[in-house]
Design a protein around this motif. Sequence first.
Motif, PDB file in Angstrom:
ATOM      1  N   ASN A   1      46.136  49.451  26.243  1.00  0.00           N
ATOM      2  CA  ASN A   1      45.260  48.505  25.555  1.00  0.00           C
ATOM      3  C   ASN A   1      44.851  47.378  26.515  1.00  0.00           C
ATOM      4  OD1 ASN A   1      47.872  47.575  25.627  1.00  0.00           O
ATOM      5  ND2 ASN A   1      47.849  46.726  23.567  1.00  0.00           N
ATOM      6  N   LEU A   2      44.075  47.744  27.540  1.00  0.00           N
ATOM      7  CA  LEU A   2      43.714  46.823  28.618  1.00  0.00           C
ATOM      8  C   LEU A   2      42.949  45.609  28.117  1.00  0.00           C
ATOM      9  CD1 LEU A   2      42.490  49.439  31.264  1.00  0.00           C
ATOM     10  CD2 LEU A   2      44.798  48.581  30.894  1.00  0.00           C
ATOM     11  N   VAL A   3      41.973  45.817  27.276  1.00  0.00           N
ATOM     12  CA  VAL A   3      41.135  44.724  26.798  1.00  0.00           C
ATOM     13  C   VAL A   3      41.957  43.737  25.966  1.00  0.00           C
ATOM     14  CG1 VAL A   3      39.133  44.137  25.369  1.00  0.00           C
ATOM     15  CG2 VAL A   3      39.018  46.087  26.931  1.00  0.00           C
ATOM     16  N   GLU A   4      42.769  44.245  25.071  1.00  0.00           N
ATOM     17  CA  GLU A   4      43.607  43.384  24.237  1.00  0.00           C
ATOM     18  C   GLU A   4      44.573  42.568  25.095  1.00  0.00           C
ATOM     19  OE1 GLU A   4      47.269  44.124  21.262  1.00  0.00           O
ATOM     20  OE2 GLU A   4      45.437  45.188  20.716  1.00  0.00           O
ATOM     21  N   LYS A   5      45.220  43.211  26.049  1.00  0.00           N
ATOM     22  CA  LYS A   5      46.165  42.507  26.924  1.00  0.00           C
ATOM     23  C   LYS A   5      45.424  41.499  27.804  1.00  0.00           C
ATOM     24  CE  LYS A   5      49.988  44.081  25.523  1.00  0.00           C
ATOM     25  NZ  LYS A   5      50.934  43.205  24.832  1.00  0.00           N
ATOM     26  N   GLY A   6      44.231  41.865  28.271  1.00  0.00           N
ATOM     27  CA  GLY A   6      43.425  40.940  29.069  1.00  0.00           C
ATOM     28  C   GLY A   6      43.100  39.679  28.300  1.00  0.00           C
TER      29      GLY A   6
ATOM     30  N   SER B   1      40.638  33.258  34.983  1.00  0.00           N
ATOM     31  CA  SER B   1      39.896  34.451  34.568  1.00  0.00           C
ATOM     32  C   SER B   1      40.800  35.678  34.608  1.00  0.00           C
ATOM     33  CB  SER B   1      38.680  34.674  35.461  1.00  0.00           C
ATOM     34  OG  SER B   1      39.090  35.058  36.766  1.00  0.00           O
ATOM     35  N   VAL B   2      40.417  36.673  33.814  1.00  0.00           N
ATOM     36  CA  VAL B   2      41.099  37.969  33.791  1.00  0.00           C
ATOM     37  C   VAL B   2      40.023  39.035  33.862  1.00  0.00           C
ATOM     38  CG1 VAL B   2      42.581  39.538  32.476  1.00  0.00           C
ATOM     39  CG2 VAL B   2      42.976  37.071  32.355  1.00  0.00           C
ATOM     40  N   SER B   3      40.233  40.021  34.724  1.00  0.00           N
ATOM     41  CA  SER B   3      39.285  41.132  34.844  1.00  0.00           C
ATOM     42  C   SER B   3      40.018  42.449  34.658  1.00  0.00           C
ATOM     43  CB  SER B   3      38.622  41.129  36.223  1.00  0.00           C
ATOM     44  OG  SER B   3      37.915  39.929  36.430  1.00  0.00           O
ATOM     45  N   VAL B   4      39.445  43.341  33.850  1.00  0.00           N
ATOM     46  CA  VAL B   4      39.929  44.713  33.744  1.00  0.00           C
ATOM     47  C   VAL B   4      39.296  45.449  34.915  1.00  0.00           C
ATOM     48  CG1 VAL B   4      39.953  46.809  32.340  1.00  0.00           C
ATOM     49  CG2 VAL B   4      40.095  44.558  31.232  1.00  0.00           C
ATOM     50  N   VAL B   5      40.121  46.097  35.743  1.00  0.00           N
ATOM     51  CA  VAL B   5      39.632  46.683  36.992  1.00  0.00           C
ATOM     52  C   VAL B   5      40.075  48.140  37.161  1.00  0.00           C
ATOM     53  CG1 VAL B   5      39.575  44.440  38.163  1.00  0.00           C
ATOM     54  CG2 VAL B   5      41.653  45.821  38.274  1.00  0.00           C
ATOM     55  N   THR B   6      39.476  48.787  38.136  1.00  0.00           N
ATOM     56  CA  THR B   6      39.932  50.113  38.544  1.00  0.00           C
ATOM     57  C   THR B   6      40.846  49.931  39.751  1.00  0.00           C
ATOM     58  OG1 THR B   6      38.069  50.427  40.056  1.00  0.00           O
ATOM     59  CG2 THR B   6      37.790  51.193  37.785  1.00  0.00           C
ATOM     60  N   GLY B   7      41.562  50.971  40.097  1.00  0.00           N
ATOM     61  CA  GLY B   7      42.464  50.898  41.247  1.00  0.00           C
ATOM     62  C   GLY B   7      43.903  50.894  40.804  1.00  0.00           C
ATOM     63  N   ARG B   8      44.769  50.378  41.650  1.00  0.00           N
ATOM     64  CA  ARG B   8      46.200  50.467  41.350  1.00  0.00           C
ATOM     65  C   ARG B   8      46.666  49.454  40.307  1.00  0.00           C
ATOM     66  NH1 ARG B   8      49.089  48.565  46.952  1.00  0.00           N
ATOM     67  NH2 ARG B   8      49.091  46.345  46.510  1.00  0.00           N
ATOM     68  N   TYR B   9      45.841  48.463  39.995  1.00  0.00           N
ATOM     69  CA  TYR B   9      46.169  47.513  38.939  1.00  0.00           C
ATOM     70  C   TYR B   9      45.237  47.729  37.763  1.00  0.00           C
ATOM     71  CZ  TYR B   9      48.732  45.404  42.706  1.00  0.00           C
ATOM     72  OH  TYR B   9      49.592  45.226  43.745  1.00  0.00           O
TER      73      TYR B   9
ATOM     74  N   LEU C   1      44.730  44.946  35.597  1.00  0.00           N
ATOM     75  CA  LEU C   1      44.128  43.626  35.430  1.00  0.00           C
ATOM     76  C   LEU C   1      44.282  42.827  36.712  1.00  0.00           C
ATOM     77  CD1 LEU C   1      45.776  42.706  31.985  1.00  0.00           C
ATOM     78  CD2 LEU C   1      43.483  43.643  32.332  1.00  0.00           C
ATOM     79  N   MET C   2      43.270  42.035  37.026  1.00  0.00           N
ATOM     80  CA  MET C   2      43.366  41.052  38.108  1.00  0.00           C
ATOM     81  C   MET C   2      43.171  39.690  37.460  1.00  0.00           C
ATOM     82  SD  MET C   2      44.093  42.742  40.789  1.00  0.00           S
ATOM     83  CE  MET C   2      43.797  41.737  42.219  1.00  0.00           C
TER      84      MET C   2
END
Length: 147
Positions: free
Chosen positions: A75-80, A91-99, A101-102
């Motif tokens: 639940n990336l958006v909710e946690k962000g 700020s919080v960004s939902v990202v691709t890659g090994r994480y 959220l940044m």
Amino acid sequence: MKIDDTNINIIRELKEGKKPFKKIADKIGVTENTVRARVLKLQEEGVLEFCGLVDPEKLPGHRSVIVGIKLSETNLVEKGKEISRLKGVVSVSVVTGRYDLMVMVLFKEGFDLLEFYTNEISKIHGINSVETFVVYKSYNLKVPYIF
């Protein structure tokens, strides 16, 4: 709202702060009323916002840090959104890659990395791991002053 070249040109002219609509109109070749109406519409639509920004490096006792967060949940958006409400979070960004959220965090004297992890991040369930990136030098970084 359709973002056209006129809107982009107005936004570009405002990047260093608010300036007279007449100057913007003369530079991009439209009327002052066009600029005024477009800016109002951009603000109403949430595309453009005026705010005071600071350079953290120029504020004594302040530092910016980027935190990469890997979640154990999907639940990336909710946690962000949840993390975005924590003290110090710029700020919080939902990202691709090994994480997943940044997170950009601003610290000041009396509120540092230890307090952030023990008093803020510890409130969030579902975090698998974090990695901290201390910003030693930044270019063009301006953030809202959140304290």
